[in-house]
Design a protein around this motif. Structure first.
Motif, PDB file in Angstrom:
ATOM      1  N   GLY A  78     -43.770 -37.452  -3.588  1.00 30.58           N
ATOM      2  CA  GLY A  78     -44.425 -38.484  -4.387  1.00 30.58           C
ATOM      3  C   GLY A  78     -43.530 -38.952  -5.515  1.00 30.58           C
ATOM      4  O   GLY A  78     -43.414 -40.150  -5.795  1.00 30.58           O
ATOM      5  N   PHE A  79     -42.860 -37.990  -6.156  1.00 33.86           N
ATOM      6  CA  PHE A  79     -41.951 -38.311  -7.254  1.00 33.86           C
ATOM      7  C   PHE A  79     -40.717 -39.045  -6.754  1.00 33.86           C
ATOM      8  O   PHE A  79     -40.320 -40.070  -7.320  1.00 33.86           O
ATOM      9  N   THR A  80     -40.097 -38.536  -5.700  1.00 33.12           N
ATOM     10  CA  THR A  80     -38.853 -39.164  -5.246  1.00 33.12           C
ATOM     11  C   THR A  80     -39.099 -40.541  -4.633  1.00 33.12           C
ATOM     12  O   THR A  80     -38.230 -41.414  -4.697  1.00 33.12           O
ATOM     13  N   ARG A  81     -40.273 -40.756  -4.054  1.00 35.18           N
ATOM     14  CA  ARG A  81     -40.600 -42.111  -3.586  1.00 35.18           C
ATOM     15  C   ARG A  81     -40.651 -43.076  -4.777  1.00 35.18           C
ATOM     16  O   ARG A  81     -40.129 -44.190  -4.708  1.00 35.18           O
ATOM     17  N   ILE A  83     -39.373 -29.153  -1.023  1.00 32.30           N
ATOM     18  CA  ILE A  83     -39.068 -30.551  -1.330  1.00 32.30           C
ATOM     19  C   ILE A  83     -40.163 -31.504  -0.854  1.00 32.30           C
ATOM     20  O   ILE A  83     -40.285 -32.615  -1.380  1.00 32.30           O
ATOM     21  N   GLY A  84     -40.971 -31.083   0.116  1.00 32.31           N
ATOM     22  CA  GLY A  84     -42.082 -31.921   0.529  1.00 32.31           C
ATOM     23  C   GLY A  84     -43.057 -32.179  -0.603  1.00 32.31           C
ATOM     24  O   GLY A  84     -43.649 -33.263  -0.699  1.00 32.31           O
ATOM     25  N   LYS A  87     -44.718 -22.034   4.707  1.00 35.73           N
ATOM     26  CA  LYS A  87     -43.332 -22.343   4.338  1.00 35.73           C
ATOM     27  C   LYS A  87     -42.933 -23.759   4.742  1.00 35.73           C
ATOM     28  O   LYS A  87     -42.028 -24.349   4.175  1.00 35.73           O
ATOM     29  N   GLY A  88     -43.613 -24.320   5.729  1.00 33.25           N
ATOM     30  CA  GLY A  88     -43.248 -25.648   6.209  1.00 33.25           C
ATOM     31  C   GLY A  88     -43.615 -26.750   5.240  1.00 33.25           C
ATOM     32  O   GLY A  88     -44.221 -26.534   4.187  1.00 33.25           O
ATOM     33  N   TYR A  89     -43.250 -27.973   5.608  1.00 37.32           N
ATOM     34  CA  TYR A  89     -43.507 -29.145   4.780  1.00 37.32           C
ATOM     35  C   TYR A  89     -44.885 -29.722   5.093  1.00 37.32           C
ATOM     36  O   TYR A  89     -45.149 -30.104   6.231  1.00 37.32           O
ATOM     37  N   SER A  90     -45.728 -29.805   4.104  1.00 38.88           N
ATOM     38  CA  SER A  90     -47.047 -30.408   4.310  1.00 38.88           C
ATOM     39  C   SER A  90     -46.959 -31.928   4.338  1.00 38.88           C
ATOM     40  O   SER A  90     -47.804 -32.605   4.927  1.00 38.88           O
ATOM     41  N   ILE A  91     -45.927 -32.469   3.687  1.00 37.03           N
ATOM     42  CA  ILE A  91     -45.663 -33.910   3.679  1.00 37.03           C
ATOM     43  C   ILE A  91     -44.192 -34.111   4.021  1.00 37.03           C
ATOM     44  O   ILE A  91     -43.331 -33.356   3.576  1.00 37.03           O
ATOM     45  N   THR A  92     -43.901 -35.127   4.809  1.00 39.02           N
ATOM     46  CA  THR A  92     -42.523 -35.445   5.162  1.00 39.02           C
ATOM     47  C   THR A  92     -42.245 -36.910   4.848  1.00 39.02           C
ATOM     48  O   THR A  92     -43.172 -37.712   4.680  1.00 39.02           O
ATOM     49  N   THR A  94     -46.317 -33.086 -19.007  1.00 34.27           N
ATOM     50  CA  THR A  94     -46.499 -31.690 -18.622  1.00 34.27           C
ATOM     51  C   THR A  94     -45.305 -31.252 -17.779  1.00 34.27           C
ATOM     52  O   THR A  94     -44.397 -32.043 -17.511  1.00 34.27           O
ATOM     53  N   HIS A  95     -45.310 -30.002 -17.340  1.00 34.93           N
ATOM     54  CA  HIS A  95     -44.126 -29.465 -16.673  1.00 34.93           C
ATOM     55  C   HIS A  95     -43.742 -30.276 -15.431  1.00 34.93           C
ATOM     56  O   HIS A  95     -42.587 -30.645 -15.250  1.00 34.93           O
ATOM     57  N   MET A  96     -44.717 -30.544 -14.571  1.00 36.01           N
ATOM     58  CA  MET A  96     -44.431 -31.226 -13.323  1.00 36.01           C
ATOM     59  C   MET A  96     -44.725 -32.720 -13.361  1.00 36.01           C
ATOM     60  O   MET A  96     -44.212 -33.471 -12.530  1.00 36.01           O
ATOM     61  N   ASN A  97     -45.548 -33.162 -14.299  1.00 40.03           N
ATOM     62  CA  ASN A  97     -46.044 -34.532 -14.241  1.00 40.03           C
ATOM     63  C   ASN A  97     -45.647 -35.386 -15.441  1.00 40.03           C
ATOM     64  O   ASN A  97     -46.361 -36.337 -15.784  1.00 40.03           O
ATOM     65  N   THR A  98     -44.514 -35.077 -16.066  1.00 36.06           N
ATOM     66  CA  THR A  98     -44.052 -35.923 -17.160  1.00 36.06           C
ATOM     67  C   THR A  98     -43.884 -37.360 -16.682  1.00 36.06           C
ATOM     68  O   THR A  98     -44.263 -38.312 -17.369  1.00 36.06           O
ATOM     69  N   TRP A  99     -43.336 -37.535 -15.492  1.00 38.99           N
ATOM     70  CA  TRP A  99     -43.099 -38.881 -14.956  1.00 38.99           C
ATOM     71  C   TRP A  99     -44.398 -39.646 -14.769  1.00 38.99           C
ATOM     72  O   TRP A  99     -44.463 -40.852 -15.026  1.00 38.99           O
ATOM     73  N   TYR A 100     -45.438 -38.967 -14.346  1.00 38.66           N
ATOM     74  CA  TYR A 100     -46.727 -39.613 -14.097  1.00 38.66           C
ATOM     75  C   TYR A 100     -47.453 -39.916 -15.406  1.00 38.66           C
ATOM     76  O   TYR A 100     -47.984 -41.014 -15.600  1.00 38.66           O
ATOM     77  N   MET A 101     -47.445 -38.939 -16.323  1.00 33.34           N
ATOM     78  CA  MET A 101     -48.156 -39.109 -17.580  1.00 33.34           C
ATOM     79  C   MET A 101     -47.473 -40.145 -18.487  1.00 33.34           C
ATOM     80  O   MET A 101     -48.127 -40.830 -19.263  1.00 33.34           O
ATOM     81  N   ALA A 102     -46.150 -40.253 -18.380  1.00 32.40           N
ATOM     82  CA  ALA A 102     -45.418 -41.179 -19.254  1.00 32.40           C
ATOM     83  C   ALA A 102     -45.458 -42.611 -18.751  1.00 32.40           C
ATOM     84  O   ALA A 102     -45.218 -43.542 -19.514  1.00 32.40           O
ATOM     85  N   GLY A 103     -45.730 -42.796 -17.462  1.00 29.59           N
ATOM     86  CA  GLY A 103     -45.837 -44.144 -16.918  1.00 29.59           C
ATOM     87  C   GLY A 103     -44.519 -44.901 -16.926  1.00 29.59           C
ATOM     88  O   GLY A 103     -43.446 -44.328 -16.715  1.00 29.59           O
TER      89      GLY A 103
END
Length: 300
Positions: free
Chosen positions: A98-101, A93-94, A41-46, A270-279
């Motif tokens: 990558g997206f919010t950065r 949210i962790g 349940k915890g954050y793997s990345i902070t 794709t569902h989660m990676n539109t931002w990455y795939m679209a550049g």
């Protein structure tokens, strides 16, 4: 013929009964997935692990549930927009850092990331009514801050987060400037038929259907989105493997009376990676929308 019809009827009834039973028993676990398989349940990345400038924020929802959030700050006391970020239904949210950065870097903004109840470090258990309260607590917190430009609050929601954002917008027509929806479903009622196809004729948002009452978190966004006053940017990934892209198009069609709405489709998204795939085009579209709408709100 009669000898053949009975087994078919019983078989179809059995399949529908099984699907309905699965829906009743496991629907909350399908709609809300705070812990991904194989994780905790915890954050793997902070934000600290990514060396971001941030603040831990603790909120209390209207019904007393303690909530956790991160406020990612680009610069102290700046006039940049602040994006209120609502995540999808799975993980915490962790997983979105990558997206919010990239959002911080490309849009020159602050980002407020809310953990829904039952997610991340927040207490409680997720439900539609509860998460709507949580989103309200997050917005009220931002409206009380003196270190941001409160006239430039923008709500962003992906998937379930889009449904959360629309509900918040409907309840707060004058409290933020714009809404961005990405790969959002028309309703959980319609998604029931996507996840369990035999239920498609019995659960859905197009008209009252016989089994709709079984769905405890309908998130019927299609019924309220035409009430939104703010400008809306619809971001749709054509290769969304979870939510049919047609859902985004249907939501947009309901807002055609609002000339400040925009629809942008990304063929490789794709569902989660539109931002990455679209550049770069992804961020250009969003930046153009924000510059246009936030400047027009300033001139009023």
């Amino acid at each position: 013929m009669g000898n053949w019809i009975k087994p078919i009827v019983y078989g179809v009834g059995g399949i529908l009964g099984t699907c309905a039973a699965l829906l009743v028993t496991f629907q909350e676990k399908l709609v809300y997935v705070p812990v991904l398989p194989g994780t905790t349940k915890g954050y793997s990345i902070t934000p600290a692990s990514l060396h971001l400038n941030y603040e831990d924020v603790w909120l209390t929802s209207a019904d007393g549930v303690r909530l956790h959030a991160w406020f990612l700050r680009r610069l102290p006391h700046c006039a940049d927009p602040t994006i209120l970020y609502f995540q999808e239904n799975a993980g915490n949210i962790g997983d979105s850092l990558g997206f919010t950065r990239s959002m911080l870097e490309n849009l020159k903004c602050n980002v407020f990331m809310l953990s829904y109840r039952g997610y991340g470090a927040s207490d409680g258990y997720p439900s539609q009514a509860g998460i709507i309260r949580d989103s309200q607590a997050a917005l009220e917190h931002l409206l009380q801050r003196t270190d941001i430009d409160r006239s430039k609050i923008v709500v962003f929601g992906r998937s379930l987060g889009g449904a959360v954002g629309v509900a918040l917008a409907k309840n707060n027509p004058e409290k933020f400037s714009a809404l961005i929806l990405e790969n959002t479903f028309t309703s959980v009622l319609d998604m029931a038929g996507v996840v369990l196809p035999p239920l498609k004729r019995f659960i859905g948002s197009n008209d009252p259907r016989i089994l709709n009452f079984l769905v405890r978190s309908p998130w019927n966004t299609i019924d309220i989105i035409d009430q939104i006053k703010q400008p809306i940017l619809f971001i749709s990934g054509s290769r969304d493997e979870l939510v049919p892209p047609a859902h985004m198009r249907m939501l947009y069609e309901k807002t055609k009376h609002n000339r400040r709405c925009m629809f942008e489709e990304f063929p490789k998204g794709t569902h989660m990676n539109t931002w990455y795939m679209a550049g770069e085009r992804y961020w250009q579209v969003m930046q153009h929308f924000l510059e246009k709408e936030l400047s027009s709100s300033e001139s009023k």
